[in-house]
Scaffold this motif. Structure first.
Motif, PDB file in Angstrom:
ATOM      1  N   GLY A   1      17.778 103.780  36.822  1.00 27.62           N
ATOM      2  CA  GLY A   1      18.948 104.349  37.475  1.00 27.62           C
ATOM      3  C   GLY A   1      19.921 104.955  36.484  1.00 27.62           C
ATOM      4  O   GLY A   1      19.701 104.940  35.268  1.00 27.62           O
ATOM      5  N   LEU A   2      21.017 105.477  37.008  1.00 27.82           N
ATOM      6  CA  LEU A   2      22.052 106.086  36.177  1.00 27.82           C
ATOM      7  C   LEU A   2      22.948 105.010  35.584  1.00 27.82           C
ATOM      8  O   LEU A   2      23.308 104.044  36.261  1.00 27.82           O
ATOM      9  CB  LEU A   2      22.907 107.042  37.006  1.00 27.82           C
ATOM     10  CG  LEU A   2      22.213 108.304  37.465  1.00 27.82           C
ATOM     11  CD1 LEU A   2      23.118 109.077  38.416  1.00 27.82           C
ATOM     12  CD2 LEU A   2      21.846 109.180  36.285  1.00 27.82           C
ATOM     13  N   THR A   3      23.318 105.186  34.329  1.00 34.82           N
ATOM     14  CA  THR A   3      24.193 104.246  33.657  1.00 34.82           C
ATOM     15  C   THR A   3      24.968 104.964  32.562  1.00 34.82           C
ATOM     16  O   THR A   3      24.586 106.043  32.119  1.00 34.82           O
ATOM     17  CB  THR A   3      23.396 103.063  33.069  1.00 34.82           C
ATOM     18  OG1 THR A   3      24.310 102.080  32.605  1.00 34.82           O
ATOM     19  CG2 THR A   3      22.482 103.498  31.950  1.00 34.82           C
ATOM     20  N   ILE A   4      26.052 104.370  32.133  1.00 33.26           N
ATOM     21  CA  ILE A   4      26.848 104.930  31.040  1.00 33.26           C
ATOM     22  C   ILE A   4      26.394 104.285  29.737  1.00 33.26           C
ATOM     23  O   ILE A   4      26.237 103.062  29.655  1.00 33.26           O
ATOM     24  CB  ILE A   4      28.344 104.685  31.272  1.00 33.26           C
ATOM     25  CG1 ILE A   4      28.792 105.450  32.517  1.00 33.26           C
ATOM     26  CG2 ILE A   4      29.157 105.101  30.054  1.00 33.26           C
ATOM     27  CD1 ILE A   4      30.214 105.188  32.932  1.00 33.26           C
ATOM     28  N   ILE A   5      26.195 105.120  28.726  1.00 34.96           N
ATOM     29  CA  ILE A   5      25.816 104.648  27.399  1.00 34.96           C
ATOM     30  C   ILE A   5      26.853 105.134  26.400  1.00 34.96           C
ATOM     31  O   ILE A   5      27.563 106.106  26.655  1.00 34.96           O
ATOM     32  CB  ILE A   5      24.409 105.145  26.997  1.00 34.96           C
ATOM     33  CG1 ILE A   5      24.322 106.663  27.092  1.00 34.96           C
ATOM     34  CG2 ILE A   5      23.346 104.475  27.844  1.00 34.96           C
ATOM     35  CD1 ILE A   5      23.015 107.250  26.632  1.00 34.96           C
ATOM     36  N   GLU A   6      26.948 104.454  25.278  1.00 33.82           N
ATOM     37  CA  GLU A   6      27.865 104.856  24.217  1.00 33.82           C
ATOM     38  C   GLU A   6      27.079 105.596  23.138  1.00 33.82           C
ATOM     39  O   GLU A   6      25.963 105.201  22.801  1.00 33.82           O
ATOM     40  CB  GLU A   6      28.550 103.641  23.619  1.00 33.82           C
ATOM     41  CG  GLU A   6      29.445 102.930  24.608  1.00 33.82           C
ATOM     42  CD  GLU A   6      30.071 101.693  24.019  1.00 33.82           C
ATOM     43  OE1 GLU A   6      30.173 101.585  22.785  1.00 33.82           O
ATOM     44  OE2 GLU A   6      30.466 100.824  24.812  1.00 33.82           O
ATOM     45  N   THR A   7      27.673 106.684  22.635  1.00 30.22           N
ATOM     46  CA  THR A   7      27.020 107.489  21.599  1.00 30.22           C
ATOM     47  C   THR A   7      27.993 107.744  20.456  1.00 30.22           C
ATOM     48  O   THR A   7      29.194 107.542  20.600  1.00 30.22           O
ATOM     49  CB  THR A   7      26.559 108.845  22.162  1.00 30.22           C
ATOM     50  OG1 THR A   7      27.717 109.600  22.524  1.00 30.22           O
ATOM     51  CG2 THR A   7      25.665 108.678  23.364  1.00 30.22           C
ATOM     52  N   THR A   8      27.472 108.198  19.348  1.00 30.68           N
ATOM     53  CA  THR A   8      28.328 108.561  18.220  1.00 30.68           C
ATOM     54  C   THR A   8      28.632 110.055  18.214  1.00 30.68           C
ATOM     55  O   THR A   8      29.530 110.484  17.517  1.00 30.68           O
ATOM     56  CB  THR A   8      27.658 108.169  16.889  1.00 30.68           C
ATOM     57  OG1 THR A   8      26.351 108.742  16.843  1.00 30.68           O
ATOM     58  CG2 THR A   8      27.544 106.655  16.781  1.00 30.68           C
ATOM     59  N   GLU A   9      27.874 110.827  18.976  1.00 32.62           N
ATOM     60  CA  GLU A   9      28.062 112.274  19.068  1.00 32.62           C
ATOM     61  C   GLU A   9      27.754 112.735  20.485  1.00 32.62           C
ATOM     62  O   GLU A   9      27.144 112.022  21.258  1.00 32.62           O
ATOM     63  CB  GLU A   9      27.098 113.016  18.131  1.00 32.62           C
ATOM     64  CG  GLU A   9      27.298 112.779  16.678  1.00 32.62           C
ATOM     65  CD  GLU A   9      26.279 113.565  15.864  1.00 32.62           C
ATOM     66  OE1 GLU A   9      25.887 114.665  16.286  1.00 32.62           O
ATOM     67  OE2 GLU A   9      25.867 113.048  14.835  1.00 32.62           O
ATOM     68  N   ARG A  10      28.125 113.971  20.776  1.00 34.18           N
ATOM     69  CA  ARG A  10      27.777 114.570  22.061  1.00 34.18           C
ATOM     70  C   ARG A  10      26.279 114.877  22.066  1.00 34.18           C
ATOM     71  O   ARG A  10      25.730 115.380  21.088  1.00 34.18           O
ATOM     72  CB  ARG A  10      28.585 115.855  22.243  1.00 34.18           C
ATOM     73  CG  ARG A  10      28.395 116.475  23.587  1.00 34.18           C
ATOM     74  CD  ARG A  10      29.251 117.733  23.703  1.00 34.18           C
ATOM     75  NE  ARG A  10      28.913 118.419  24.913  1.00 34.18           N
ATOM     76  CZ  ARG A  10      29.635 118.354  26.025  1.00 34.18           C
ATOM     77  NH1 ARG A  10      30.750 117.656  26.035  1.00 34.18           N
ATOM     78  NH2 ARG A  10      29.247 118.992  27.092  1.00 34.18           N
ATOM     79  N   LEU A  11      25.622 114.572  23.168  1.00 30.90           N
ATOM     80  CA  LEU A  11      24.178 114.788  23.289  1.00 30.90           C
ATOM     81  C   LEU A  11      23.899 115.939  24.253  1.00 30.90           C
ATOM     82  O   LEU A  11      24.548 116.046  25.291  1.00 30.90           O
ATOM     83  CB  LEU A  11      23.497 113.533  23.832  1.00 30.90           C
ATOM     84  CG  LEU A  11      23.518 112.318  22.922  1.00 30.90           C
ATOM     85  CD1 LEU A  11      23.116 111.075  23.694  1.00 30.90           C
ATOM     86  CD2 LEU A  11      22.598 112.539  21.755  1.00 30.90           C
ATOM     87  N   PRO A  12      22.931 116.778  23.953  1.00 35.11           N
ATOM     88  CA  PRO A  12      22.565 117.858  24.876  1.00 35.11           C
ATOM     89  C   PRO A  12      21.920 117.314  26.151  1.00 35.11           C
ATOM     90  O   PRO A  12      21.314 116.243  26.149  1.00 35.11           O
ATOM     91  CB  PRO A  12      21.547 118.698  24.095  1.00 35.11           C
ATOM     92  CG  PRO A  12      21.632 118.244  22.694  1.00 35.11           C
ATOM     93  CD  PRO A  12      22.217 116.876  22.690  1.00 35.11           C
TER      94      PRO A  12
END
Length: 89
Positions: A26-37
């Motif tokens: 399913g859809l979920t929020i993840i944390e990143t260090t940069e913007r992802l395409p």
């Protein structure tokens, strides 16, 4: 319902309800260090476990297979942190 009992009336329907009650993906929020395409594949243990659908500077909306997701995953060279879903509220 005792799932270890032998055959009983309604067994197929009850078994389907038990196994469909847990979310596998399913859809979920993840944390990143940069913007992802958009559509960037997400890897955990060298397996594709999801895709990125939308991204900001430090968060992204991803479609994940929860059973294979881990706390730390990669999207290319970018590290992703998945804190899990808590639907208990």
């Amino acid at each position: 319902v005792d799932f270890k009992k032998g055959c009983y009336v309604g067994q197929e329907v009850t078994a389907r309800m038990k196994h469909k009650a847990t979310l596998k993906k399913g859809l979920t929020i993840i944390e990143t260090t940069e913007r992802l395409p958009y559509n960037t594949p997400i890897f955990a243990n060298d397996k594709i476990v999801g895709k990125v659908y939308s991204s900001t500077k430090n968060q992204a909306l991803a479609y994940l297979r929860f059973e294979f997701a881990s706390k730390i995953m990669m999207a290319g060279e970018i590290e992703i942190i998945y804190r899990g879903n808590d639907f208990s509220d």
